[in-house]
Design an enzyme around this catalytic site. Structure first.
Site, PDB file in Angstrom:
ATOM      1  NE  ARG A 273      -3.962  -2.253   1.863  1.00  0.00           N
ATOM      2  CZ  ARG A 273      -4.711  -2.889   2.742  1.00  0.00           C
ATOM      3  NH1 ARG A 273      -4.533  -2.656   4.036  1.00  0.00           N
ATOM      4  NH2 ARG A 273      -5.635  -3.753   2.352  1.00  0.00           N
ATOM      5  N   GLY A 370      -9.656  22.204 -23.963  1.00  0.00           N
ATOM      6  CA  GLY A 370      -9.859  21.261 -25.064  1.00  0.00           C
ATOM      7  C   GLY A 370      -8.686  20.340 -25.303  1.00  0.00           C
ATOM      8  CD  GLU A 393      -0.633  -3.588  -3.756  1.00  0.00           C
ATOM      9  OE1 GLU A 393      -0.216  -3.438  -2.590  1.00  0.00           O
ATOM     10  OE2 GLU A 393       0.103  -3.696  -4.741  1.00  0.00           O
TER      11      GLU A 393
END
Length: 413
Positions: A273, A370, A393
């Site tokens: 993590r 854009g 995870e």
């Protein structure tokens, strides 16, 4: 009380000497983000590698959903697949923080390449290094550091957040071998892997205590790679089914001990993590860095759009979030390195950085206008890559649950 301690003549000289020594050394308390010379060199080296070797390939790998084989070889040649493996096995012999730095720097250019390095270092290598027998470490760490991709096989179609509701079985035979049957799903690095850590249930009646970790090589006739997922993002990283069909493994292929698979997986995921936090942190920084120059150059109403207050509020807010993520991630890594409990910090780092990654990518597309919505700019790819940070995870809700559990546990001490 504090005032008395400070004014005590005995303590005044101690405080003065401490301040004097600090002013000389400039190292009394190091900032969390301070890197050693070795770590700084690694950061610069990986950043250069990412820009020179990875960046030219990003677009094609994303479009084809294929990892460039030459780039994979480069990752091994750079020792990025064995960062904290001992040099006696051919690794870089660095620390856990080294892996975090590399993951972050790679993600600034391509989060897909970053996660390949992440899973290798924070999950596979760490699990074998910590729980492997001498023979397993000698064999597999040498392979993983130099030429073999590793994969971590836990998830199944019926076990996502409830990761240990495993249907994959390992049945012991009369000759002592085990036969594995089941299908693993959403397995990172599966297509390229030569070594798999497979979680299987030896005794379902024991619940999570029946889960065992096995090391299975890709040339095992009972293991094959199934469907490759066609993903929204991180497309250069393969995500596949791993099918175990009467896959025979020896007792010597058990990683750790029988019934210790739950502990191995949990500890590996907790470390992983922090790796995902670093990946998402790098992603956020990468999309931010690629957007700011455009805001400085693009003019409307005769002024760079970066000077408009609305824009300034947006990118200043992102800068705060990104820096907070870096502090959380580096702190979690340093605590882990110190051998202290780090689950709380790891979950906070992953939760925050995965949120910031999506927020940053979305905001940058909006600021670009854009062009941000086209494939000419990297923001749209970063946006697609960002979503998975809140899923794999441990989902964001799982991180919140873990954080809450840690708060209650500490409150009740």
């Amino acid at each position: 009380m504090i005032k008395k301690l400070i004014l005590d003549p005995k303590n005044v000289s101690i405080i003065k000497n401490g301040i004097r020594n600090y002013s000389k050394s400039k190292s009394f308390i190091q900032p969390i983000t301070t890197l050693s010379e070795e770590e700084t060199l690694l950061k610069e080296t990986v950043a250069n590698f990412a820009n020179e070797k990875v960046r030219p390939l990003v677009k094609v790998m994303d479009e084809t959903s294929e990892l460039n084989k030459g780039l994979l070889k480069d990752l091994f040649d750079m020792n990025l697949m064995g960062i904290d493996i001992s040099d006696s096995y051919g690794g870089a012999n660095m620390n856990f923080m080294g892996s975090i730095i590399a993951i972050e720097e790679l993600a600034k250019v391509d989060p897909a390449i970053s996660v390949i390095v992440d899973v290798q270092n924070t999950l596979v290598n760490n699990c074998i290094n910590r729980y492997g027998s001498i023979q397993q470490r000698e064999k597999y760490l040498s392979m993983l550091a130099t030429n073999t991709v590793g994969s971590f096989c836990l998830s199944e179609s019926g076990s996502g957040s409830d990761a240990f509701a495993l249907a994959t079985r390992a049945v012991r035979q009369s000759d002592g071998t085990f036969v594995l049957n089941g299908t693993k799903q959403w397995i990172t690095n599966a297509k390229e892997a030569g070594v798999f850590i497979v979680m299987a249930n030896v005794d379902p009646s024991q619940g999570y205590k029946g889960i065992t970790a096995f090391i299975v090589e890709s040339n095992n006739p009972g293991l094959r790679i199934g469907k490759k997922e066609d993903k929204l993002g991180i497309r250069a990283s393969s995500t596949c089914e791993v099918i175990l069909d009467n896959c025979v493994v020896k007792p010597t292929d058990i990683l750790g001990e029988l019934g210790r698979g739950y502990k191995i997986a949990i500890e590996g995921l907790n470390e992983g993590r922090i790796g995902i936090a670093a990946q998402m942190l790098g992603l956020a920084q990468g999309v931010f860095d690629s957007t700011i120059p455009y805001l400085m150059e693009r003019k409307q109403f005769g002024k760079p759009i970066a000077t408009f207050q609305g824009m300034q509020f947006t990118y200043a807010d992102l800068a705060v979030d990104i820096e907070a993520g870096r502090l959380l991630t580096y702190n979690a890594a340093r605590i882990k390195e110190a051998g202290l409990p780090f689950v709380f910090q790891a979950s906070m780092a992953k939760l925050h950085c995965s949120r910031v990654a999506e927020k940053a990518a979305s905001a940058c597309i909006s600021m670009l206008g854009g062009v941000g919505f086209t494939k000419e700019f990297p923001a749209e790819k970063f946006f697609r890559d960002s979503k998975v940070g809140q899923i794999y995870e441990g989902t964001s809700n799982i991180q919140l649950q873990t954080i809450a559990k840690e708060i209650v546990k500490n409150f009740n001490k």
